[in-house]
Design an enzyme around this catalytic site. Structure first.
Site, PDB file in Angstrom:
ATOM      1  N   HIS A 223     -14.931  77.844 -25.884  1.00 12.86           N
ATOM      2  CA  HIS A 223     -13.572  77.333 -25.661  1.00 12.86           C
ATOM      3  C   HIS A 223     -13.283  76.324 -26.766  1.00 12.86           C
ATOM      4  O   HIS A 223     -14.113  75.472 -27.061  1.00 12.86           O
ATOM      5  CB  HIS A 223     -13.502  76.667 -24.279  1.00 12.86           C
ATOM      6  CG  HIS A 223     -12.107  76.435 -23.804  1.00 12.86           C
ATOM      7  ND1 HIS A 223     -11.286  75.480 -24.355  1.00 12.86           N
ATOM      8  CD2 HIS A 223     -11.374  77.037 -22.832  1.00 12.86           C
ATOM      9  CE1 HIS A 223     -10.118  75.507 -23.732  1.00 12.86           C
ATOM     10  NE2 HIS A 223     -10.147  76.449 -22.810  1.00 12.86           N
ATOM     11  N   ARG A 270      -8.830  82.467 -28.511  1.00 10.32           N
ATOM     12  CA  ARG A 270      -9.671  81.269 -28.529  1.00 10.32           C
ATOM     13  C   ARG A 270     -10.878  81.368 -29.453  1.00 10.32           C
ATOM     14  O   ARG A 270     -11.343  80.333 -29.947  1.00 10.32           O
ATOM     15  CB  ARG A 270     -10.074  80.837 -27.119  1.00 10.32           C
ATOM     16  CG  ARG A 270     -10.774  81.850 -26.279  1.00 10.32           C
ATOM     17  CD  ARG A 270     -11.208  81.250 -24.955  1.00 10.32           C
ATOM     18  NE  ARG A 270     -10.092  80.811 -24.113  1.00 10.32           N
ATOM     19  CZ  ARG A 270     -10.174  80.670 -22.802  1.00 10.32           C
ATOM     20  NH1 ARG A 270     -11.298  80.914 -22.177  1.00 10.32           N
ATOM     21  NH2 ARG A 270      -9.150  80.263 -22.096  1.00 10.32           N
TER      22      ARG A 270
HETATM   23  C1  SIN Z   1      -8.480  76.952 -19.585  1.00 10.03           C
HETATM   24  O1  SIN Z   1      -7.841  76.383 -18.712  1.00 10.03           O
HETATM   25  O2  SIN Z   1      -8.334  76.758 -20.775  1.00 10.03           O
HETATM   26  C2  SIN Z   1      -9.545  77.918 -19.173  1.00 10.03           C
HETATM   27  C3  SIN Z   1      -8.915  79.167 -18.797  1.00 10.03           C
HETATM   28  C4  SIN Z   1      -9.921  80.279 -18.938  1.00 10.03           C
HETATM   29  O3  SIN Z   1     -11.067  80.061 -19.296  1.00 10.03           O
HETATM   30  O4  SIN Z   1      -9.513  81.403 -18.751  1.00 10.03           O
END
Ligand code: SIN
Length: 486
Positions: A223, A270
């Site tokens: 992330h 991402r």
């Molecule tokens: C987030 O809120 O960025 C996480 C959402 C996800 O991992 O799908």
């Protein structure tokens, strides 16, 4: 305690709880939880649940999922997710769950990276996972056995009969006609991660030790925006929906450098944003921040109450003050290979669902907020599949109740070394030389006198590394670079 059940579910996240809720109350169902039930990734999910807003949006949701997955998704699995998603959400709402709405009661949809439209439902602002988890727990008609570490699956001649567990200082067998693994991903293998502390790849390791296939284990998602400076093992997630609603990624000079890497800037998939941040930090030695100046204080507090509370507690004056960020491990696209009804290949009566499973739905990079939806959609399919065959009689063989030593004294040191190794050598940017170094060190650790739980982590780490070594070119979250410096 009753040790024989119709169904045994391992894990209390959205996938495990939703499967339980889709089974008839007349069945004897036991759910095991390694810790408190809320120590799962669902509880910490912020952004929301992606779902097609109407019929016309289904093909677009499919297209966005396939696009983020970099051409590596199983098209049939994506079709199932996106076309069955609206029904699963309707079911949740009909059960009484409240997503955030406007004053007229219309559902509010937000946007996240790589979605072509606003289609993310949320609850409690940025507490979607926590709200859904609490709601599912409140509906649950079956017991949960807490603080229960699964140490093995009971498999004999290609049939699963239950699981061996460690609970209250005792090892014993729990038998069941059907066993469902819903234990989440592999977060604790990495030095920086956003996962619950219980998520440590045990079940994936147990599967490997029984020769059960895992697939796409090189596909690990990072992330882009986590606050990693705090002391906790789990790093504070700064939801993708912040960027969807205007937050910017800047360096210490205020430059929005992600555009130098991809024309979509902060709203690129991402994996792209994570690499841009990682590379920019390496190249410039500059700190990178999430700039929240697009939000007014009042709106920020109301829309992102958990992030507001957490960051204020740590001492950040948000949204005025920008937050230092780094990518962190977030989600495993790879997992235990299953069909689209959760059946684990080559083992009868064993199922996997949610993050631990691999249906191919996420391909090489999961589209934001598709995972809670995956938990809802595929759990319904698993429950349906189970109901079709549970009435068949099953004679259980006599199986050993002994277990090897689970933990040894030096394991913690090695575990930390492994996390460091995985972060630097099997993380965001990879190269064959460093992957090979990591592989060799993992092989060395595997022949040391170690406890079983560490051995399971090592088996899964080795699988991630060898899968990464086998995939010679970059694809989605698997990115090959020539040199990486630790
Ligand atoms: C987030 O809120 O960025 C996480 C959402 C996800 O991992 O799908």
């Amino acid at each position: 305690m009753k040790t024989s059940h119709d169904v045994l579910i391992i894990g209390t996240g959205i996938a495990g709880l939703s499967t339980a809720l889709a089974l008839p109350k007349s069945l004897s169902v036991l759910i095991v939880s390694k810790d408190y039930a809320w120590e799962c990734n669902t509880f910490y999910a912020q952004g929301g649940v992606a779902v097609a807003k109407d019929e016309a949006d289904i093909p677009l949701h499919v297209q966005d999922t396939l696009g983020a997955g970099a051409g590596h998704c199983d098209a049939e699995a994506v079709d199932v997710l996106c076309s069955e998603g609206p029904k699963a959400i309707k079911h949740l709402i009909d059960m009484g769950f409240n997503f955030d709405t406007d004053e007229e009661g219309n559902l509010l949809y937000t946007k996240e990276a790589a979605h072509s439209t606003n289609r993310i439902l949320h609850a409690g602002g940025d507490a979607t996972g926590r709200y859904i988890h609490l709601f599912l727990m409140q509906q649950l008609p079956f017991p949960i056995l807490y603080n229960t570490q699964v140490t093995d699956l009971l498999i004999d001649e290609g049939v699963c009969y239950g699981a061996r567990v460690f609970h209250n200082d005792t090892i014993f067998n729990l038998y069941a006609k059907k066993v469902i693994i819903a234990s989440g991903g592999v977060g604790s293998l990495y030095e920086y991660h956003t996962n619950a502390r219980t998520i440590s790849a045990d079940m994936q390791g147990i599967c490997l030790s029984h020769g059960i296939a895992l697939a796409d284990m090189e596909m690990m998602q990072f992330h882009p925006t986590a606050f990693v400076l705090g002391n906790s093992v789990r790093k504070q997630l700064l939801s993708e929906s912040l960027r969807g609603e205007g937050a910017m990624v800047v360096d210490e000079d205020g430059k929005r450098f992600v555009f130098d890497y991809d024309a979509r800037g902060e709203l690129a998939p991402r994996d792209v944003v994570s690499r841009a941040i990682f590379k920019h930090k390496q190249k410039t030695n500059k700190e990178v921040y999430l700039d929240l100046s697009a939000f007014s204080k009042e709106h920020f507090k109301q829309r992102f109450p958990s992030i507001y509370f957490n960051m204020t507690n740590i001492g950040y004056n948000v949204p005025e003050q920008r937050i230092p960020i780094s990518p962190a491990f977030h989600y495993s696209m790879g997992g235990i290979k299953t069909d689209l009804n959760g059946k684990v290949s080559h083992v009868k009566d064993l199922y996997a669902v949610g993050e631990c499973a691999h249906t191919g739905v996420h391909g090489a990079n999961r589209l934001a907020s598709n995972s809670l939806l995956e938990g809802l959609v595929f759990s319904a399919r698993v429950a349906k599949e189970i109901m079709q065959s549970i009435s068949q009689p099953k004679v259980q063989p006599l199986l050993s109740e002994t277990e090897e030593v689970l933990m040894r004294e030096n394991d913690k040191v090695l575990k930390n070394e492994l996390r460091h190794l995985m972060w630097y050598y099997a993380g965001i940017l990879r190269d064959p030389k460093n992957l090979e170094k990591a592989r060799q060190r993992v092989e060395e650790m595997l022949i040391l006198p170690i406890g079983k739980l560490l051995r399971l982590r090592l088996l899964v780490s080795r699988e991630i590394i060898t899968s990464a070594l086998k995939r010679k070119t970059s694809l989605g979250a698997h990115y090959i670079k020539e040199e990486v410096t630790a």
